[in-house]
Design a protein around this motif. Sequence first.
Motif, PDB file in Angstrom:
ATOM      1  N   ILE A   1     -51.949  15.322 -52.306  1.00  0.00           N
ATOM      2  CA  ILE A   1     -52.035  14.356 -53.408  1.00  0.00           C
ATOM      3  C   ILE A   1     -53.171  13.387 -53.104  1.00  0.00           C
ATOM      4  O   ILE A   1     -53.144  12.700 -52.086  1.00  0.00           O
ATOM      5  CB  ILE A   1     -50.723  13.573 -53.585  1.00  0.00           C
ATOM      6  CG1 ILE A   1     -49.570  14.526 -53.933  1.00  0.00           C
ATOM      7  CG2 ILE A   1     -50.870  12.504 -54.651  1.00  0.00           C
ATOM      8  CD1 ILE A   1     -48.226  13.839 -54.036  1.00  0.00           C
TER       9      ILE A   1
ATOM     10  N   TYR B   1     -46.361  10.303 -59.435  1.00  0.00           N
ATOM     11  CA  TYR B   1     -46.210  11.658 -58.903  1.00  0.00           C
ATOM     12  C   TYR B   1     -44.742  11.818 -58.530  1.00  0.00           C
ATOM     13  O   TYR B   1     -44.212  11.034 -57.745  1.00  0.00           O
ATOM     14  CB  TYR B   1     -47.057  11.849 -57.655  1.00  0.00           C
ATOM     15  CG  TYR B   1     -48.476  12.268 -57.889  1.00  0.00           C
ATOM     16  CD1 TYR B   1     -48.833  13.614 -57.815  1.00  0.00           C
ATOM     17  CD2 TYR B   1     -49.460  11.340 -58.161  1.00  0.00           C
ATOM     18  CE1 TYR B   1     -50.149  14.022 -58.000  1.00  0.00           C
ATOM     19  CE2 TYR B   1     -50.776  11.725 -58.349  1.00  0.00           C
ATOM     20  CZ  TYR B   1     -51.116  13.069 -58.273  1.00  0.00           C
ATOM     21  OH  TYR B   1     -52.416  13.456 -58.457  1.00  0.00           O
TER      22      TYR B   1
ATOM     23  N   VAL C   1     -45.149   7.407 -55.883  1.00  0.00           N
ATOM     24  CA  VAL C   1     -45.061   8.792 -55.407  1.00  0.00           C
ATOM     25  C   VAL C   1     -43.674   8.973 -54.815  1.00  0.00           C
ATOM     26  O   VAL C   1     -43.307   8.277 -53.861  1.00  0.00           O
ATOM     27  CB  VAL C   1     -46.137   9.102 -54.347  1.00  0.00           C
ATOM     28  CG1 VAL C   1     -45.954  10.509 -53.810  1.00  0.00           C
ATOM     29  CG2 VAL C   1     -47.534   8.940 -54.940  1.00  0.00           C
TER      30      VAL C   1
END
Length: 405
Positions: free
Chosen positions: A258, A268, A291
């Motif tokens: 990522i 994410y 994330v």
Amino acid sequence: MTRTMCIFFPKVCSLAFSLVLSACHSALVALPDDGMDDVVELQAAIDEVAASGGGTLRLECGTYELSAPLYLRDSVTLQGCGAKTVLTNEGWNERSDWQGVTVFAGNLAPASFAHNDGRGYRGVPVERLSPTKLRFSECTLQPEAGTVVWLTSAEGEIGQGGFLRPVHGEVTLVEAVEEGCLVTLADAVSVPESVVLRLHSAHPPLASMNGIEPNQPIKNAALRSIQIRSANSQAVISSGCYGCEFIDITIGRSRRLIAIQGMRNSTYRNVSGVFGERGVEFAMLAVGNLVENVSARFEPRDSYPLRPSLRFGENAHGNVLRDIRIDLRADEGKPWLLRFDESHENHLENIHFIVSPQSAPQDMVYRAAGTERGVRGKLPPNTSLVSVELCTPQRTDDIVCEPLE
């Protein structure tokens, strides 16, 4: 075998090429699963959805071959059916750098700011009146309300190709444009007040070209339920995305898992895969991103060492990283776990690094402004770690975890 792309528009449904229309305002574009290049048809479909005000482009199961990067656009969701929907540049990519990326969300990698002769990235000078107000030196160059813009510094350093690149930069949203050359931003500018700002926008006349694509920050784009395979390059570069989402993504063979560069307020979630160099990286003033629920495995390659599994770059702040499991057992040396550059106010929670019992991993390295070497075990200002653990497998195949100190 023929796959179809089903395009859902919010109000209207029209494409320039052959379509099958249905009552649900969807359009189907036939693409044979024949191993041939699909990038032209896919990009045309994405662009058409964006031009129609946004919507969802649904990809059926199958492998979509890409000879060049695929670019996401404003308010477009690329929706697959899970790991059986594969986007890949394997067999097409002969590069091993960022230009070998499979999917671009925005296009703000440093090299996109200029031609090789040094023109391009400089942008339009602006005066900062407050954290959320800017004044243009020329009123004719104002962006429109709702436009995502990219702010950089006038100062710079010589980068790839011998041209000047910006030192600072962040993505934000234009909330309003007023008379008197005034622009109100949706977010407070985080770049230090001592920095002279310049503004970049994908909308004419502020656009600049790098010979391939304009500098194009985007907003509200999404990538969902897709597997991405990237041969010796990078699966996804999200660079210049505002309010974007990457949900249920499988990464197969990528240099980076990522990469979050210059993004704001993006997410994410549910990401798994294999990476060969860097795991999760917040860089280039990544602000306010989330994330979570990531499970990944490091697979070493001859040309790329692990560097590191998690990194917070310069001026990255307000980001949340949680429920992360990274398996580093393939690195038999000293796995590099965490690196903090001059970042602040980031939160890490429920992070597990799995290493071999015989390895001696580096724990945390912090490099403050003006320092050449990192300081082990030190954290940046207002950075919080909750349940960040180092785990080792035992003979019984159980995994024992201890707090990372």
